[in-house]
Design an enzyme around this catalytic site. Structure first.
Site, PDB file in Angstrom:
ATOM      1  N   LYS A  35     -28.502   2.531  -6.458  1.00 13.46           N
ATOM      2  CA  LYS A  35     -27.524   2.683  -5.382  1.00 13.46           C
ATOM      3  C   LYS A  35     -26.757   3.990  -5.543  1.00 13.46           C
ATOM      4  CE  LYS A  35     -23.412   0.968  -3.212  1.00 13.46           C
ATOM      5  NZ  LYS A  35     -22.143   0.369  -3.363  1.00 13.46           N
ATOM      6  N   LYS A 103     -15.150   5.729  -3.775  1.00  7.63           N
ATOM      7  CA  LYS A 103     -15.327   4.877  -4.958  1.00  7.63           C
ATOM      8  C   LYS A 103     -16.710   5.087  -5.554  1.00  7.63           C
ATOM      9  CE  LYS A 103     -16.750   0.785  -4.286  1.00  7.63           C
ATOM     10  NZ  LYS A 103     -18.107   0.610  -4.811  1.00  7.63           N
TER      11      LYS A 103
END
Length: 159
Positions: A35, A103
């Protein structure tokens, strides 16, 4: 997905309910690494889309026509085709929130430090997206970067 291969096979039917592009990446944590690698790719693509549209605007081009020229060629991408069109419509609603991207890019940079990698493009993307967030765009989509890039140049995205 990361984890033991047999565990992955057992839960795969459940995962297929949530998505169609599934891949066992290896040991636990490998899915997260996949990811993060994707987010690095997205950051580069978003810079390409936003910077090229801003350049086309400031060069006085018909940006709508320019986009039609570029999308099918080597400069085109799925992001250019979808998010580029949304930018031209002034649609900055999130497909993915800037605050979540900040983030993720922070996690990417933490992993880079751990691995001894220096990825200046990712560092710059994280910095720019933190600027988007600081200017109140944390709940906007990642394509809202175009407005912050324009603002940093003393320009305005005109759509």
């Amino acid at each position: 997905v990361g984890g033991e291969a047999d565990a992955y096979q057992r839960v795969r039917p459940c995962l297929e309910v949530m998505g169609t592009s599934l891949m066992h990446c290896g040991a636990a944590g490998s899915g997260q690494q996949a990811k993060l690698a994707n987010q690095i790719a997205v950051a580069g693509v978003m810079f390409s889309v936003c910077e090229s549209l801003l350049y086309a605007q400031e060069a006085g081009l018909d940006v709508d026509a320019w986009l039609e020229l570029v999308v099918p060629g080597a400069g085109g991408s799925t992001a250019m085709n979808t998010l580029g069109r949304r930018i031209l419509k002034g649609d900055f609603a999130p497909g993915f929130f800037v605050e979540h991207f900040v983030k993720d890019l922070g996690l990417c940079l933490e992993e880079c430090r751990r691995m001894g990698l220096v990825l200046p493009g990712t560092e710059r993307a994280e910095e720019c997206y933190r600027m988007v967030q600081a200017l109140g765009g944390g709940k906007d989509g990642t394509q809202s970067l175009v407005r912050t890039l324009a603002r940093a140049c003393g320009k305005q995205w005109k759509r």
